[in-house]
Design a protein around this motif. Structure first.
Motif, PDB file in Angstrom:
ATOM      1  N   ILE A  53       0.846  -1.199   0.000  1.00 20.42           N
ATOM      2  CA  ILE A  53       0.000   0.000   0.000  1.00 20.42           C
ATOM      3  C   ILE A  53       0.882   1.249   0.000  1.00 20.42           C
ATOM      4  O   ILE A  53       1.843   1.334   0.752  1.00 20.42           O
ATOM      5  CB  ILE A  53      -0.922   0.003   1.242  1.00 20.42           C
ATOM      6  N   LYS A  54       0.523   2.222  -0.833  1.00 29.55           N
ATOM      7  CA  LYS A  54       1.306   3.459  -0.915  1.00 29.55           C
ATOM      8  C   LYS A  54       0.521   4.690  -0.489  1.00 29.55           C
ATOM      9  O   LYS A  54       1.094   5.647   0.005  1.00 29.55           O
ATOM     10  CB  LYS A  54       1.822   3.633  -2.333  1.00 29.55           C
ATOM     11  N   SER A  55      -0.771   4.724  -0.716  1.00 30.35           N
ATOM     12  CA  SER A  55      -1.585   5.867  -0.283  1.00 30.35           C
ATOM     13  C   SER A  55      -2.605   5.359   0.729  1.00 30.35           C
ATOM     14  O   SER A  55      -3.113   4.250   0.606  1.00 30.35           O
ATOM     15  CB  SER A  55      -2.274   6.542  -1.466  1.00 30.35           C
ATOM     16  N   PHE A  56      -2.891   6.186   1.748  1.00 31.20           N
ATOM     17  CA  PHE A  56      -3.779   5.712   2.805  1.00 31.20           C
ATOM     18  C   PHE A  56      -4.458   6.856   3.536  1.00 31.20           C
ATOM     19  O   PHE A  56      -3.961   7.975   3.586  1.00 31.20           O
ATOM     20  CB  PHE A  56      -3.017   4.852   3.817  1.00 31.20           C
ATOM     21  N   LEU A  57      -5.588   6.530   4.095  1.00 28.10           N
ATOM     22  CA  LEU A  57      -6.300   7.348   5.068  1.00 28.10           C
ATOM     23  C   LEU A  57      -6.727   6.379   6.158  1.00 28.10           C
ATOM     24  O   LEU A  57      -7.478   5.428   5.899  1.00 28.10           O
ATOM     25  CB  LEU A  57      -7.526   8.029   4.457  1.00 28.10           C
ATOM     26  N   ILE A  58      -6.219   6.571   7.361  1.00 30.35           N
ATOM     27  CA  ILE A  58      -6.553   5.712   8.493  1.00 30.35           C
ATOM     28  C   ILE A  58      -7.459   6.502   9.420  1.00 30.35           C
ATOM     29  O   ILE A  58      -7.084   7.581   9.882  1.00 30.35           O
ATOM     30  CB  ILE A  58      -5.294   5.251   9.255  1.00 30.35           C
ATOM     31  N   ARG A  76      -6.620  12.323  21.324  1.00 31.65           N
ATOM     32  CA  ARG A  76      -7.177  11.112  20.701  1.00 31.65           C
ATOM     33  C   ARG A  76      -7.053  11.270  19.190  1.00 31.65           C
ATOM     34  O   ARG A  76      -7.543  12.238  18.607  1.00 31.65           O
ATOM     35  CB  ARG A  76      -8.637  10.938  21.093  1.00 31.65           C
ATOM     36  N   LEU A  77      -6.374  10.314  18.566  1.00 35.96           N
ATOM     37  CA  LEU A  77      -6.188  10.353  17.116  1.00 35.96           C
ATOM     38  C   LEU A  77      -7.515  10.117  16.421  1.00 35.96           C
ATOM     39  O   LEU A  77      -8.247   9.186  16.750  1.00 35.96           O
ATOM     40  CB  LEU A  77      -5.174   9.300  16.679  1.00 35.96           C
ATOM     41  N   LEU A  78      -7.838  10.961  15.449  1.00 40.79           N
ATOM     42  CA  LEU A  78      -9.036  10.797  14.634  1.00 40.79           C
ATOM     43  C   LEU A  78      -8.691  10.183  13.287  1.00 40.79           C
ATOM     44  O   LEU A  78      -9.367   9.272  12.812  1.00 40.79           O
ATOM     45  CB  LEU A  78      -9.739  12.146  14.443  1.00 40.79           C
ATOM     46  N   SER A  79      -7.627  10.710  12.642  1.00 40.51           N
ATOM     47  CA  SER A  79      -7.220  10.155  11.355  1.00 40.51           C
ATOM     48  C   SER A  79      -5.790  10.546  11.039  1.00 40.51           C
ATOM     49  O   SER A  79      -5.244  11.505  11.589  1.00 40.51           O
ATOM     50  CB  SER A  79      -8.152  10.640  10.235  1.00 40.51           C
ATOM     51  N   VAL A  80      -5.201   9.793  10.145  1.00 43.79           N
ATOM     52  CA  VAL A  80      -3.877  10.094   9.612  1.00 43.79           C
ATOM     53  C   VAL A  80      -3.893   9.689   8.140  1.00 43.79           C
ATOM     54  O   VAL A  80      -4.441   8.652   7.779  1.00 43.79           O
ATOM     55  CB  VAL A  80      -2.752   9.401  10.416  1.00 43.79           C
ATOM     56  N   SER A  81      -3.311  10.544   7.301  1.00 38.28           N
ATOM     57  CA  SER A  81      -3.383  10.321   5.862  1.00 38.28           C
ATOM     58  C   SER A  81      -2.137  10.848   5.171  1.00 38.28           C
ATOM     59  O   SER A  81      -1.537  11.831   5.611  1.00 38.28           O
ATOM     60  CB  SER A  81      -4.610  11.045   5.295  1.00 38.28           C
ATOM     61  N   ASN A  82      -1.778  10.207   4.067  1.00 39.83           N
ATOM     62  CA  ASN A  82      -0.703  10.737   3.226  1.00 39.83           C
ATOM     63  C   ASN A  82      -1.234  11.136   1.851  1.00 39.83           C
ATOM     64  O   ASN A  82      -0.467  11.322   0.914  1.00 39.83           O
ATOM     65  CB  ASN A  82       0.436   9.727   3.092  1.00 39.83           C
ATOM     66  N   ASN A  83      -2.539  11.284   1.727  1.00 41.81           N
ATOM     67  CA  ASN A  83      -3.154  11.566   0.429  1.00 41.81           C
ATOM     68  C   ASN A  83      -2.842  12.953  -0.120  1.00 41.81           C
ATOM     69  O   ASN A  83      -3.071  13.218  -1.294  1.00 41.81           O
ATOM     70  CB  ASN A  83      -4.668  11.352   0.493  1.00 41.81           C
ATOM     71  N   ALA A  84      -2.306  13.848   0.702  1.00 45.15           N
ATOM     72  CA  ALA A  84      -1.936  15.181   0.220  1.00 45.15           C
ATOM     73  C   ALA A  84      -0.502  15.211  -0.311  1.00 45.15           C
ATOM     74  O   ALA A  84      -0.048  16.236  -0.796  1.00 45.15           O
ATOM     75  CB  ALA A  84      -2.106  16.208   1.339  1.00 45.15           C
ATOM     76  N   SER A  85       0.191  14.083  -0.240  1.00 44.19           N
ATOM     77  CA  SER A  85       1.569  14.017  -0.721  1.00 44.19           C
ATOM     78  C   SER A  85       1.619  14.197  -2.228  1.00 44.19           C
ATOM     79  O   SER A  85       0.670  13.876  -2.948  1.00 44.19           O
ATOM     80  CB  SER A  85       2.197  12.664  -0.366  1.00 44.19           C
ATOM     81  N   THR A  86       2.758  14.716  -2.686  1.00 48.55           N
ATOM     82  CA  THR A  86       3.016  14.813  -4.115  1.00 48.55           C
ATOM     83  C   THR A  86       4.241  13.965  -4.423  1.00 48.55           C
ATOM     84  O   THR A  86       4.896  13.439  -3.518  1.00 48.55           O
ATOM     85  CB  THR A  86       3.277  16.268  -4.544  1.00 48.55           C
ATOM     86  N   GLU A  87       4.569  13.884  -5.687  1.00 49.10           N
ATOM     87  CA  GLU A  87       5.731  13.101  -6.093  1.00 49.10           C
ATOM     88  C   GLU A  87       7.010  13.632  -5.457  1.00 49.10           C
ATOM     89  O   GLU A  87       7.913  12.883  -5.138  1.00 49.10           O
ATOM     90  CB  GLU A  87       5.844  13.136  -7.615  1.00 49.10           C
ATOM     91  N   LYS A  88       7.073  14.939  -5.256  1.00 51.66           N
ATOM     92  CA  LYS A  88       8.284  15.570  -4.735  1.00 51.66           C
ATOM     93  C   LYS A  88       8.239  15.868  -3.237  1.00 51.66           C
ATOM     94  O   LYS A  88       9.270  16.089  -2.626  1.00 51.66           O
ATOM     95  CB  LYS A  88       8.562  16.870  -5.485  1.00 51.66           C
TER      96      LYS A  88
END
Length: 166
Positions: A22-27, A98-110
């Motif tokens: 998996i490379k992109s995620f929203l937990i 309290r953690l609600l979410s964590v995501s890397n979906n805003a990442s770009t190639e650079k």
């Protein structure tokens, strides 16, 4: 009640996501359930895979990982997904939040970006965006705290903060 805490659960989920490629995620953290919307392409990308982790699932994955002894690696890779998620969980818990979410979906190639959303003891929602070196710095600083009493007692920080505010 389970002995699995946020940072441990996120580390274990990160290991599983790595194994799945998996490379992109929203937990999303929902009580005793972690819901992951994920994808096999680098972000930004669609997330067609939906995974659910209960506390029992996480404990089972931890037992399996313990049998493999993968945690005793000679060099720490602070930018592995499991280490990043572990550091984020530890960071949020150490704030008494309290953690609600964590995501890397805003990442770009650079530019890698991790978006952390959590709720404080006072009920405020906080969105913390970490980029590039800030992600690495967070991982290193949390790793350095492992042997200190601060990190060993963070499980109880939220409740201690509630008692101190009275």
């Amino acid at each position: 009640m389970s002995a699995v805490f946020c940072s441990q659960a996120l580390r274990t989920i990160g290991q599983d996501l790595d194994l799945r490629g998996i490379k992109s995620f929203l937990i999303k953290c929902e009580a005793d359930l972690y819901v992951v919307e994920a994808g096999y392409q680098s972000p930004p990308a669609p997330t067609p895979v939906s995974l659910h982790y209960t506390l029992d699932d996480i404990e089972q994955l931890e037992r399996e990982a313990g049998k493999k002894n993968d945690r005793d690696a000679v060099a720490k890779d602070f930018l592995s997904l499991s280490q990043i998620l572990w550091a984020i969980g530890t960071y949020v818990t150490s704030k008494g939040a309290r953690l609600l979410s964590v995501s890397n979906n805003a990442s770009t190639e650079k530019m890698p970006v991790v978006k952390i959303e959590y709720e404080t003891v006072q009920g405020d929602r906080v969105v913390d965006d970490r980029t590039g070196s800030a992600i690495y710095d967070l991982c290193v600083s949390v790793y350095k705290l492992r042997g200190t009493s601060n990190i060993n007692n963070i499980r109880y920080t939220r409740f201690r903060a509630l008692q101190e505010s009275r």
